[in-house]
Design a protein around this motif. Sequence first.
Motif, PDB file in Angstrom:
ATOM      1  N   UNK A 246       0.838  -1.200   0.000  1.00  0.00           N
ATOM      2  CA  UNK A 246       0.000   0.000   0.000  1.00  0.00           C
ATOM      3  C   UNK A 246       0.871   1.246   0.000  1.00  0.00           C
ATOM      4  N   UNK A 247       1.925   1.169   0.787  1.00  0.00           N
ATOM      5  CA  UNK A 247       2.822   2.315   0.906  1.00  0.00           C
ATOM      6  C   UNK A 247       3.517   2.594  -0.434  1.00  0.00           C
ATOM      7  N   UNK A 248       4.023   1.510  -1.054  1.00  0.00           N
ATOM      8  CA  UNK A 248       4.666   1.675  -2.366  1.00  0.00           C
ATOM      9  C   UNK A 248       3.677   2.235  -3.382  1.00  0.00           C
ATOM     10  N   UNK A 249       2.460   1.712  -3.295  1.00  0.00           N
ATOM     11  CA  UNK A 249       1.405   2.145  -4.205  1.00  0.00           C
ATOM     12  C   UNK A 249       1.142   3.643  -4.042  1.00  0.00           C
ATOM     13  N   UNK A 250       1.031   4.056  -2.788  1.00  0.00           N
ATOM     14  CA  UNK A 250       0.732   5.467  -2.512  1.00  0.00           C
ATOM     15  C   UNK A 250       1.876   6.362  -2.993  1.00  0.00           C
ATOM     16  N   UNK A 251       3.105   5.902  -2.745  1.00  0.00           N
ATOM     17  CA  UNK A 251       4.268   6.698  -3.159  1.00  0.00           C
ATOM     18  C   UNK A 251       4.287   6.873  -4.673  1.00  0.00           C
ATOM     19  N   UNK A 252       4.070   5.733  -5.357  1.00  0.00           N
ATOM     20  CA  UNK A 252       4.144   5.799  -6.815  1.00  0.00           C
ATOM     21  C   UNK A 252       2.998   6.632  -7.370  1.00  0.00           C
ATOM     22  N   UNK A 253       1.824   6.481  -6.760  1.00  0.00           N
ATOM     23  CA  UNK A 253       0.674   7.245  -7.224  1.00  0.00           C
ATOM     24  C   UNK A 253       0.932   8.749  -7.030  1.00  0.00           C
ATOM     25  N   UNK A 254       1.511   9.072  -5.852  1.00  0.00           N
ATOM     26  CA  UNK A 254       1.832  10.476  -5.571  1.00  0.00           C
ATOM     27  C   UNK A 254       2.807  11.020  -6.601  1.00  0.00           C
TER      28      UNK A 254
END
Length: 177
Positions: free
Chosen positions: A52-60
């Motif tokens: 989730x964290x990686x996802x959020x970072x990449x999305x950001x």
Amino acid sequence: MNGKEHDPGLENGGPLTCHDCRDGLQEYLDGTLAKKRSLQYFLHLRECSACQESHATMQGLFEMLDTLPACEVPADFDDAILASVPYASYQEMEPLRRERVPVYLEEHFLPQLVRSRTTRWSGLGVSLVSIVAAVALEGPAWLPISAGIGLVPELLVRAQGLGRRMVSTGSAGRAES
Ligand SMILES: [Zn+2]
């Protein structure tokens, strides 16, 4: 990345591993994954806080990139880069820039005196005058010789140029085949 070979999760029909998930996050965000595959990501992300964290970072990151203004490449971009290359290095790259030709076809193989426009043109002038004199005036026997000698610089330069063109079209032909 097609994500098929390195993805045991998909082949076994099992759940996605974290490794697989992070590998394909970009495709997931781009929406380029197959529906079933995308659902696997969705389910994994719901359960796994690390991904989730990686996802959020990449999305950001993607969102930030989207907000950047489109920027035109300046017209003098190439020139600016070339200008920043020290001249000495630029000169050192000369052999890489030019087409490879045998040394006798290199321009500087001929002495500057022969290559100079003045020499070539005066040579042609001498030839022309000699030919005219030999034909019209039936002048001395050395006239045809001086006519021939006068042509030498121009012929040498032209033969070199022709040779270089033949070499470069030859190598272009080899590159194509
Ligand atoms: Zn995970």
